[in-house]
Design a protein around this motif. Structure first.
Motif, PDB file in Angstrom:
ATOM      1  N   TYR A  40       1.071  -1.296   0.003  1.00  0.00           N
ATOM      2  CA  TYR A  40      -0.143  -0.175   0.088  1.00  0.00           C
ATOM      3  C   TYR A  40       0.918   1.338   0.053  1.00  0.00           C
ATOM      4  O   TYR A  40       0.639   2.078  -0.864  1.00  0.00           O
ATOM      5  N   ASP A  41       1.928   1.311   0.790  1.00  0.00           N
ATOM      6  CA  ASP A  41       2.780   2.563   0.936  1.00  0.00           C
ATOM      7  C   ASP A  41       3.697   2.800  -0.236  1.00  0.00           C
ATOM      8  O   ASP A  41       3.738   3.892  -0.631  1.00  0.00           O
ATOM      9  N   ASP A  42       4.089   1.512  -0.802  1.00  0.00           N
ATOM     10  CA  ASP A  42       4.833   1.679  -2.105  1.00  0.00           C
ATOM     11  C   ASP A  42       4.101   2.285  -3.092  1.00  0.00           C
ATOM     12  O   ASP A  42       4.566   3.216  -3.862  1.00  0.00           O
ATOM     13  N   ILE A  43       2.781   2.033  -3.428  1.00  0.00           N
ATOM     14  CA  ILE A  43       2.002   2.302  -4.494  1.00  0.00           C
ATOM     15  C   ILE A  43       1.432   3.895  -4.130  1.00  0.00           C
ATOM     16  O   ILE A  43       1.603   4.596  -5.266  1.00  0.00           O
ATOM     17  N   VAL A  44       1.178   4.168  -2.769  1.00  0.00           N
ATOM     18  CA  VAL A  44       0.911   5.560  -2.491  1.00  0.00           C
ATOM     19  C   VAL A  44       1.916   6.546  -2.835  1.00  0.00           C
ATOM     20  O   VAL A  44       1.872   7.408  -3.277  1.00  0.00           O
ATOM     21  N   ASN A  45       3.151   6.062  -2.782  1.00  0.00           N
ATOM     22  CA  ASN A  45       4.173   6.802  -2.805  1.00  0.00           C
ATOM     23  C   ASN A  45       4.539   7.140  -4.444  1.00  0.00           C
ATOM     24  O   ASN A  45       5.268   8.063  -4.691  1.00  0.00           O
ATOM     25  N   THR A  46       3.795   6.531  -5.306  1.00  0.00           N
ATOM     26  CA  THR A  46       3.914   6.770  -6.635  1.00  0.00           C
ATOM     27  C   THR A  46       2.775   7.571  -7.083  1.00  0.00           C
ATOM     28  O   THR A  46       2.753   7.980  -8.409  1.00  0.00           O
ATOM     29  N   VAL A  47       1.900   8.116  -6.450  1.00  0.00           N
ATOM     30  CA  VAL A  47       0.990   8.713  -6.902  1.00  0.00           C
ATOM     31  C   VAL A  47       1.271  10.167  -7.573  1.00  0.00           C
ATOM     32  O   VAL A  47       2.186  10.772  -6.640  1.00  0.00           O
ATOM     33  N   GLY A  48       1.140  10.395  -8.534  1.00  0.00           N
ATOM     34  CA  GLY A  48       1.297  11.903  -9.344  1.00  0.00           C
ATOM     35  C   GLY A  48       2.767  11.431 -10.262  1.00  0.00           C
ATOM     36  O   GLY A  48       3.157  12.375 -10.963  1.00  0.00           O
ATOM     37  N   ILE A  49       3.011  10.230 -10.156  1.00  0.00           N
ATOM     38  CA  ILE A  49       4.187   9.829 -11.198  1.00  0.00           C
ATOM     39  C   ILE A  49       3.450   9.071 -12.309  1.00  0.00           C
ATOM     40  O   ILE A  49       2.570   8.474 -12.049  1.00  0.00           O
ATOM     41  N   PRO A  50       3.919   9.593 -13.595  1.00  0.00           N
ATOM     42  CA  PRO A  50       3.260   8.882 -14.524  1.00  0.00           C
ATOM     43  C   PRO A  50       3.345   7.207 -14.525  1.00  0.00           C
ATOM     44  O   PRO A  50       4.251   6.700 -13.980  1.00  0.00           O
ATOM     45  N   LEU A  51       2.278   6.722 -14.999  1.00  0.00           N
ATOM     46  CA  LEU A  51       1.928   5.101 -14.931  1.00  0.00           C
ATOM     47  C   LEU A  51       3.102   4.313 -15.233  1.00  0.00           C
ATOM     48  O   LEU A  51       3.485   3.490 -14.468  1.00  0.00           O
ATOM     49  N   GLY A  52       3.516   4.540 -16.034  1.00  0.00           N
ATOM     50  CA  GLY A  52       4.633   3.648 -16.701  1.00  0.00           C
ATOM     51  C   GLY A  52       5.867   3.974 -15.842  1.00  0.00           C
ATOM     52  O   GLY A  52       6.524   2.717 -15.594  1.00  0.00           O
ATOM     53  N   GLU A  53       6.308   5.036 -15.467  1.00  0.00           N
ATOM     54  CA  GLU A  53       7.350   4.908 -14.353  1.00  0.00           C
ATOM     55  C   GLU A  53       7.050   4.478 -13.021  1.00  0.00           C
ATOM     56  O   GLU A  53       7.771   3.735 -12.391  1.00  0.00           O
ATOM     57  N   ALA A  54       5.728   4.974 -12.486  1.00  0.00           N
ATOM     58  CA  ALA A  54       5.199   4.036 -11.402  1.00  0.00           C
ATOM     59  C   ALA A  54       5.589   2.569 -11.438  1.00  0.00           C
ATOM     60  O   ALA A  54       5.967   1.992 -10.562  1.00  0.00           O
ATOM     61  N   TYR A  55       4.864   2.011 -12.703  1.00  0.00           N
ATOM     62  CA  TYR A  55       4.763   0.421 -12.913  1.00  0.00           C
ATOM     63  C   TYR A  55       6.561   0.062 -12.667  1.00  0.00           C
ATOM     64  O   TYR A  55       6.802  -1.073 -12.110  1.00  0.00           O
ATOM     65  N   THR A  56       7.382   0.731 -13.317  1.00  0.00           N
ATOM     66  CA  THR A  56       8.873   0.416 -13.235  1.00  0.00           C
ATOM     67  C   THR A  56       9.172   0.448 -11.847  1.00  0.00           C
ATOM     68  O   THR A  56       9.894  -0.309 -11.377  1.00  0.00           O
ATOM     69  N   LEU A  57       8.962   1.580 -11.046  1.00  0.00           N
ATOM     70  CA  LEU A  57       9.337   1.644  -9.750  1.00  0.00           C
ATOM     71  C   LEU A  57       8.978   0.366  -8.849  1.00  0.00           C
ATOM     72  O   LEU A  57       9.802   0.099  -7.897  1.00  0.00           O
ATOM     73  N   LEU A  58       7.800   0.131  -9.302  1.00  0.00           N
ATOM     74  CA  LEU A  58       6.988  -0.983  -8.145  1.00  0.00           C
ATOM     75  C   LEU A  58       7.470  -2.351  -8.645  1.00  0.00           C
ATOM     76  O   LEU A  58       7.585  -3.126  -7.704  1.00  0.00           O
ATOM     77  N   THR A  59       8.005  -2.664  -9.756  1.00  0.00           N
ATOM     78  CA  THR A  59       8.163  -3.893 -10.333  1.00  0.00           C
ATOM     79  C   THR A  59       9.682  -3.979 -10.513  1.00  0.00           C
ATOM     80  O   THR A  59      10.148  -5.401 -10.517  1.00  0.00           O
ATOM     81  N   GLY A  60      10.419  -2.900 -10.862  1.00  0.00           N
ATOM     82  CA  GLY A  60      11.732  -3.230 -11.320  1.00  0.00           C
ATOM     83  C   GLY A  60      11.651  -3.578 -13.076  1.00  0.00           C
ATOM     84  O   GLY A  60      13.102  -3.455 -13.233  1.00  0.00           O
ATOM     85  N   ASP A  61      10.744  -3.765 -13.429  1.00  0.00           N
ATOM     86  CA  ASP A  61      10.711  -4.014 -14.807  1.00  0.00           C
ATOM     87  C   ASP A  61      10.615  -2.756 -15.748  1.00  0.00           C
ATOM     88  O   ASP A  61       9.972  -1.917 -15.717  1.00  0.00           O
ATOM     89  N   LYS A  62      12.042  -2.785 -16.349  1.00  0.00           N
ATOM     90  CA  LYS A  62      12.552  -1.568 -17.285  1.00  0.00           C
ATOM     91  C   LYS A  62      11.854  -1.630 -18.744  1.00  0.00           C
ATOM     92  O   LYS A  62      12.322  -0.799 -19.395  1.00  0.00           O
ATOM     93  N   SER A  63      11.408  -2.886 -19.061  1.00  0.00           N
ATOM     94  CA  SER A  63      11.199  -3.160 -20.464  1.00  0.00           C
ATOM     95  C   SER A  63       9.870  -2.335 -21.036  1.00  0.00           C
ATOM     96  O   SER A  63       9.301  -1.504 -20.219  1.00  0.00           O
ATOM     97  N   GLU A  64      10.160  -2.117 -22.288  1.00  0.00           N
ATOM     98  CA  GLU A  64       9.152  -1.102 -22.818  1.00  0.00           C
ATOM     99  C   GLU A  64       7.768  -1.848 -22.920  1.00  0.00           C
ATOM    100  O   GLU A  64       6.617  -1.466 -22.799  1.00  0.00           O
TER     101      GLU A  64
END
Length: 64
Positions: A40-64
């Motif tokens: 929950y806290d990790d997701i909340v910390n991505t609010v306001g970040i573009p979705l693709g960047e949030a996905y990368t931050l949360l998963t570590g997946d840097k692929s397009e």
């Protein structure tokens, strides 16, 4: 008063608190992708970040 074709609102944290639906949306998507849910806290910390960047931050997946 002028008539406009569209009105744009900054919804989250301006008109309403959409924190829980945002977290639920990430959890739903991660479940569908068979990914480990982010906290929950990790997701909340991505609010306001573009979705693709949030996905990368949360998963570590840097692929397009």
């Amino acid at each position: 008063m002028k008539n406009y074709d569209a009105y744009i609102f900054d919804f989250d944290y301006t008109l309403a608190d959409a924190t829980n639906p945002i977290v639920e949306s990430f959890h739903y998507a991660f479940d569908k992708l068979n990914l480990k849910r982010a906290s929950y806290d990790d997701i909340v910390n991505t609010v306001g970040i573009p979705l693709g960047e949030a996905y990368t931050l949360l998963t570590g997946d840097k692929s397009e």
